[in-house]
Design a protein around this motif. Structure first.
Motif, mmCIF file in Angstrom:
data_model
loop_
_atom_site.group_PDB
_atom_site.id
_atom_site.type_symbol
_atom_site.label_atom_id
_atom_site.label_comp_id
_atom_site.label_asym_id
_atom_site.label_seq_id
_atom_site.Cartn_x
_atom_site.Cartn_y
_atom_site.Cartn_z
ATOM 1 N N TYR A 72 45.718 25.380 12.138
ATOM 2 C CA TYR A 72 46.104 25.187 13.437
ATOM 3 C C TYR A 72 46.277 23.631 13.872
ATOM 4 O O TYR A 72 47.482 23.287 14.486
ATOM 5 C CB TYR A 72 45.535 25.795 14.833
ATOM 6 N N ASP A 79 52.235 28.657 24.295
ATOM 7 C CA ASP A 79 50.525 28.255 24.002
ATOM 8 C C ASP A 79 50.212 29.471 23.018
ATOM 9 O O ASP A 79 50.607 30.621 23.157
ATOM 10 C CB ASP A 79 50.121 28.174 25.350
ATOM 11 N N LEU A 80 49.254 29.086 22.253
ATOM 12 C CA LEU A 80 48.854 29.891 21.190
ATOM 13 C C LEU A 80 47.331 30.847 21.660
ATOM 14 O O LEU A 80 46.839 31.656 20.746
ATOM 15 C CB LEU A 80 48.700 29.422 19.909
ATOM 16 N N SER A 88 42.288 34.620 20.804
ATOM 17 C CA SER A 88 42.799 35.573 21.745
ATOM 18 C C SER A 88 41.615 36.618 22.323
ATOM 19 O O SER A 88 41.778 36.994 23.477
ATOM 20 C CB SER A 88 43.787 36.752 21.074
ATOM 21 N N CYS A 113 50.037 23.510 13.422
ATOM 22 C CA CYS A 113 50.724 24.118 14.649
ATOM 23 C C CYS A 113 50.457 23.410 15.844
ATOM 24 O O CYS A 113 51.236 23.247 16.844
ATOM 25 C CB CYS A 113 50.027 25.624 14.875
ATOM 26 N N LEU A 167 46.784 25.128 22.982
ATOM 27 C CA LEU A 167 45.524 26.166 22.890
ATOM 28 C C LEU A 167 44.584 25.958 23.996
ATOM 29 O O LEU A 167 43.602 25.804 23.993
ATOM 30 C CB LEU A 167 44.649 26.013 21.564
ATOM 31 N N ILE A 227 48.366 34.364 22.051
ATOM 32 C CA ILE A 227 49.710 34.789 21.568
ATOM 33 C C ILE A 227 49.368 36.059 20.903
ATOM 34 O O ILE A 227 50.525 37.062 20.724
ATOM 35 C CB ILE A 227 50.297 33.630 20.527
ATOM 36 N N ILE A 248 52.124 38.483 14.133
ATOM 37 C CA ILE A 248 51.945 36.855 13.908
ATOM 38 C C ILE A 248 51.926 36.691 12.375
ATOM 39 O O ILE A 248 52.587 35.660 11.761
ATOM 40 C CB ILE A 248 50.645 36.579 14.594
ATOM 41 N N LEU A 291 43.858 32.915 15.444
ATOM 42 C CA LEU A 291 44.448 33.052 16.885
ATOM 43 C C LEU A 291 44.235 34.397 17.143
ATOM 44 O O LEU A 291 43.900 34.574 18.527
ATOM 45 C CB LEU A 291 45.913 33.113 16.373
ATOM 46 N N HIS A 327 52.319 23.429 19.698
ATOM 47 C CA HIS A 327 51.541 24.654 20.173
ATOM 48 C C HIS A 327 50.176 23.912 21.114
ATOM 49 O O HIS A 327 49.456 23.619 20.111
ATOM 50 C CB HIS A 327 51.452 25.762 19.481
#
Length: 256
Positions: A58, A137-138, A219, A62, A68, A141, A152, A215, A66
């Motif tokens: 990430y 935004d992750l 989440s 990423c 977080l 996600i 994903i 991710l 993106h």
């Protein structure tokens, strides 16, 4: 927090057929392969090493596009980082703070209490840097996409050449699991795209699995606690049911 109630799960399974065809905007089916995840199932837990490698992916791949937004640096302690390591990671970021006594905003090194710093100052800046597309935004996600972690992973590994007769618009990339098969995000993962700190071979598959695990944790960082609570509740109900049944048999034993 992941709210996969029985009704929602049943509806998703019936409507989306994870592991089978999934409807998308163009009307054609896409196929998600069901993956084996350490955190799946009632007793599943996060593989800390994989999640930490996912954080590295990430940050190095990423994070340039993106954000977080809902994860603080101190949350990284939950995936195995020591207090000193969390402080060191946070200090690598410049955080805008203020105003100071002169009414000016200023930057300072991040602290564990800060959240991950977004790559753009605002949505307009993000769109301007990405051809008009707003990188999502992750933080949530995995929860926000049908197919969850399988989607994903499938998206990250789904890039390739378009089939014969399929036209890909300028500035778009072909992706076999993205709705419409054309995505504005260029392929992010390439063989040996990162050098893992633990020496793991950084194949596309490995990086996709690791960042997906990260991710998923982002989440729902309380996933393991939720599962432990659920198991405890089930065990309590089983024991309580046994006691209630035994009491009923004893109380009504002399009644014919």
């Amino acid at each position: 927090m992941r709210m996969r109630s029985l009704i929602a799960a049943t509806a998703l399974f019936a409507a989306l057929s994870i592991g089978g065809p999934v409807a998308h905007a163009a009307g054609d089916p896409i196929h998600l392969e069901k993956q084996d995840w350490s955190f799946s199932g009632l007793f599943g837990t996060f593989d800390r090493a994989s999640v930490q490698r996912g954080l590295q992916v990430y940050r190095e791949v990423c994070a340039s596009c993106h954000s977080l937004d809902y994860i603080s640096f101190r949350n990284l302690a939950d995936i195995g980082y020591s207090e000193a390591e969390v402080k060191a990671i946070a200090a690598q970021y410049d955080v805008v703070d203020g105003p100071n006594d002169e009414g000016e905003m200023f930057t300072r090194p991040g602290t564990p209490a800060d959240r991950f710093v977004a790559p753009f100052a605002n949505d307009n800046a993000a769109r301007a840097s990405n051809g008009g597309a707003l990188p999502p935004d992750l933080s949530l996600i995995v929860e926000a996409r049908a197919g969850f972690e399988d989607y994903i992973y499938g998206l990250l590994t789904g890039y390739g050449e378009a089939p014969e007769g399929e036209t890909v618009a300028e500035g778009m990339s072909y992706n076999k699991v993205f709705p419409g098969f054309q995505i504005a995000m260029a392929q992010p993962l390439y063989e040996d795209g990162v050098t893992y700190a633990d020496g793991t071979k950084a194949s596309v598959d490995q990086m996709a699995r690791d960042v997906t695990a990260f991710l998923t944790w982002a989440s729902e960082p309380n996933l393991e606690e939720r599962k432990r609570t659920g198991v405890a509740v089930i065990l309590f109900l089983i024991v309580a049911s046994g006691l209630f049944y035994a009491s009923k048999r004893k109380i009504w034993a002399d009644v014919h």
